[in-house]
Scaffold this active site. Structure first.
Site, PDB file in Angstrom:
ATOM      1  N   GLU A  93      25.127 -15.863  15.304  1.00 63.64           N
ATOM      2  CA  GLU A  93      23.780 -16.006  16.627  1.00 63.64           C
ATOM      3  C   GLU A  93      23.808 -17.178  16.485  1.00 63.64           C
ATOM      4  O   GLU A  93      22.907 -17.966  17.215  1.00 63.64           O
ATOM      5  CB  GLU A  93      22.553 -14.840  16.684  1.00 63.64           C
ATOM      6  CG  GLU A  93      22.978 -13.539  16.465  1.00 63.64           C
ATOM      7  CD  GLU A  93      21.849 -12.561  15.856  1.00 63.64           C
ATOM      8  OE1 GLU A  93      20.511 -13.497  15.279  1.00 63.64           O
ATOM      9  OE2 GLU A  93      21.494 -11.965  16.392  1.00 63.64           O
ATOM     10  N   GLU A 130      25.504  -5.047  16.547  1.00 65.48           N
ATOM     11  CA  GLU A 130      23.938  -5.422  15.374  1.00 65.48           C
ATOM     12  C   GLU A 130      23.527  -4.463  16.449  1.00 65.48           C
ATOM     13  O   GLU A 130      22.946  -5.055  17.811  1.00 65.48           O
ATOM     14  CB  GLU A 130      22.815  -6.595  15.549  1.00 65.48           C
ATOM     15  CG  GLU A 130      23.287  -7.332  14.306  1.00 65.48           C
ATOM     16  CD  GLU A 130      22.174  -8.597  14.247  1.00 65.48           C
ATOM     17  OE1 GLU A 130      20.924  -8.385  14.414  1.00 65.48           O
ATOM     18  OE2 GLU A 130      22.542  -9.582  13.243  1.00 65.48           O
TER      19      GLU A 130
END
Length: 676
Positions: A201, A288
């Site tokens: 991320e 995710e």
């Protein structure tokens, strides 16, 4: 068998701020790894991306993964939890590799016991699971400092997650060390690893389109791992499920697969991935997918709808999208490993010890239930079974779920009396708890962050003898918020507690005064470093400035700083005596030994800390984690493997307000606020 080869000591690599020198370092590491990999056996299997699909041995495959972190699950239960995930219809496990878990001290690597990633990978393969490996160096994951080691901060704050020194060389050295321990487990070499994630991320922290050093950082990680694994498995990055996040955090093109997480609207994810990845390489993947969510102290426990979760998973799978349940099984943030969120200073939210995450497989291994009362495991299994493919998933049907787990209300749930105690702040205890950390005198300077003294976790103890006395009623405050919670003492008497996230606690009225040469002391608790976004940029611990009385720094003859890491050895060496009731001085340790019958079968249990204030619990020298009356977590998970023969030594450190009767009890289920 592990690949064996010798590398020069990476501690000899001197940091440099030159970008060209940084690239040379990265390339030299790549050459070493490339030579090693070329000497390895030829590929016998394949995992690739072709025609916008993941291909396993030439056949299309949907990755149906579940996240499980080996660092959060007892080693004895790795296989059990993996088999439960497979029984839910999953064919892969996704796991982070926490850098600070393996390199707690600079240059000292640990891959033993709970840190034996090689053993975990072998057990995953034996359970029939592919592995999606998230190698970092940064991981997030509600883990202390996002997996970065605290020793990076020894000389103050530094630029993180960038091709700047000293971070870059440290990160690259760790990447090389890790690669040596996992390269043999690649799928084409007969192992379970089918994909490797670079960083995590990054678009929520940096921007490779605007910062050249951040781009060099991501490119260097890709080059290092590409040399380590050749073209044997895909490398990928993950960012928020939109184009803007992916542009900031990944590399547009074919060097690495760009995927998204979250993906509330899968179509937006697919469109963004299509723009980031070239034609033919646009395999769809939600790295995710959240069946639950994280929880901070003081919040209501996360709990989502099982029905809605299953419906959303079906939306992804029905469009040829691969998926990772984050989390399938969350486990526990043992010890001091739980992290925090926030923007820094007063913006701070510490994570609870339990990493249950409202997952389909709960912290203790049984089924999780949604807010709609439905079994989340069964709801998701019903979806995953539809997409089970015997040709690539390894069996005609998912296996049956293992028996258990088995829980007990130890001692029938009766109260357990902690009959021994040891004051935390006596001179003997401070000396014992310091455990090879001698007090440091700052020679009149103001208190400083504790990383400078290699104090990374636990507590710090600041003391000074005042040069000018103070009368009672003084208005006490700190120059900067404590990192994270400070007990203030005058002459051994508690004046109050300042917590960085509680604005109402910032000013304390002194209950009594101090004379010249009397001692002022502060016990500062490290509750976990921020693990996400730019709140990480200044996450030093301890005190960042002086103590004030009536808006002026108190005058001292010099500050002493003592690190209290609370190691198991130091706890073992404390001097305990029979508990006094009710006037024991806090903070204090309380202890008892619990004996089981000679033929009694040990089962998992949960320690109920209802009625206690705030503190920590050790079982047979293992730190279970933190408890706090702020909730929502009321119990701590005690897995059966923690028993030492037929004995269970229980030690509780209470900081604020223990139960008057000094008792705890064991129950057969986890309890969060509002539950019975």
């Amino acid at each position: 068998m592990r690949l064996s080869y010798t590398l020069r000591d990476r501690s000899e690599t001197s940091p440099t701020s030159s970008e060209s020198e940084i690239m040379k370092l990265a390339l030299s590491l790549c050459i070493i790894l490339g030579a090693t990999y070329a000497a390895a056996q030829k590929f016998t299997k394949s995992f690739k991306i072709e025609n916008n699909r993941f291909m396993k041995d030439g056949k299309p495959v949907l990755i149906k993964a579940g996240a499980m972190h080996y660092s959060r699950v007892p080693r004895e239960y790795w296989t059990d939890r993996l088999l439960r995930m497979r029984a839910m219809g999953l064919n892969a496990v996704q796991t982070y590799v926490p850098w600070n878990f393996h390199e707690e001290k600079r240059g000292e690597y640990n891959f033993e016991g709970l840190r034996d990633i090689g053993q975990f990978l072998e057990e995953a393969q034996n359970a029939g699971m592919m592995v999606v490996l998230r190698i970092g160096p940064y991981m997030c994951g509600e883990w202390e400092f996002g997996g970065l080691p605290a020793w990076l901060l020894e000389n103050g704050t530094i630029p993180l997650r960038t091709a700047e020194e000293p971070y870059f060389s440290a990160a690259m050295s760790w990447m090389l060390e890790l690669s040596e321990n996992v390269v043999e487990f690649l799928y084409p070499l007969g192992g379970p690893i089918v994909m490797i994630q670079i960083e995590n991320e990054f678009g929520s922290y940096g921007d490779v389109t605007k910062n050249p050093k951040e781009k060099v950082y991501i490119e260097s990680l890709v080059k290092l791992w590409r040399s380590a694994v050749d073209d044997s498995v895909p490398l990928f990055t993950t960012d928020g499920g939109n184009l803007a996040s992916m542009m900031r955090g990944s590399l547009n093109g074919s060097s690495v697969l760009t995927v998204g997480d979250g993906c509330g609207d899968p179509r937006q994810c697919w469109e963004a991935q299509a723009q980031m990845n070239p034609p033919g390489m646009q395999a769809r993947f939600v790295s995710e997918f959240y069946p639950g969510w994280l929880t901070h102290w003081g919040e209501k426990m996360a709990n989502t709808s099982s029905k809605d979760t299953a419906k959303h998973a079906e939306m992804i799978l029905s469009t040829n999208g691969s998926i990772t349940l984050y989390m399938a099984h969350g486990g526990t943030s043992w010890g001091f490993w739980s992290g925090a969120n926030g923007n820094g200073n007063a913006s701070y939210q510490a994570d609870i010890t339990s990493y249950d995450y409202d997952a389909p497989i709960s912290e203790g291994g049984n089924h999780g239930y949604g807010c709609d009362g439905l079994d989340k495991f069964e709801a998701l299994a019903e979806v995953f079974y539809k997409y089970w493919d015997p040709e690539v998933d390894g069996s005609d049907l998912p296996p049956d779920e293992p028996a258990g787990p088995f829980f007990t209300a130890l001692l029938k749930g009766d109260p357990v009396y902690l009959e021994q105690e040891s004051p935390m702040l006596s001179s003997d205890s401070i000396t014992t708890l310091a455990y090879n950390h001698a007090p440091v005198n700052t020679q009149g300077k103001q208190p400083e962050p504790v990383e400078k003294y290699r104090c990374y976790y636990g507590f710090s103890w600041y003391t000074c003898d005042v040069a000018v006395g103070l009368g009672p009623g003084a208005n006490l405050s700190l120059a900067d918020v404590p990192r994270d919670r400070a007990h203030i003492f005058f002459g051994g008497e508690l004046q109050g507690i300042i917590y960085r996230a509680d604005l109402s606690s910032y000013y304390i009225t002194a209950k009594n005064g101090v004379n010249e040469h009397d001692r002022v002391a502060l016990l500062v608790e490290n509750m976990g470093r921020i693990n996400f976004a730019h709140g990480m940029d200044d996450t030093r611990k301890g005190l960042l400035g002086p103590l004030y009385a009536d808006d002026a720094p108190i005058s001292c003859f010099g500050w002493n700083t003592t690190c209290l890491p609370l190691t198991s050895n130091s706890i073992d060496n404390l001097k305990f005596h029979p508990t006094d009731q009710p006037g024991s001085s806090l903070p204090a340790f309380f202890k008892t030994d619990i004996k089981a019958g000679a033929n009694e079968e040990h089962k998992d249990t949960f320690l109920d800390m209802t009625g206690w204030g705030k503190g920590y619990v050790w079982v047979n020298g293992i730190l279970l984690g933190r408890y706090w009356a702020d909730g929502p977590q009321r119990t701590l998970y005690v897995p059966a493997p923690l028993w030492d023969g037929n004995t269970l030594e229980l030690v509780v450190l209470e900081l604020d307000s223990s139960r008057a009767d000094r008792t705890v009890r064991f129950v057969n289920h986890n309890i969060f606020s509002g539950e019975v």
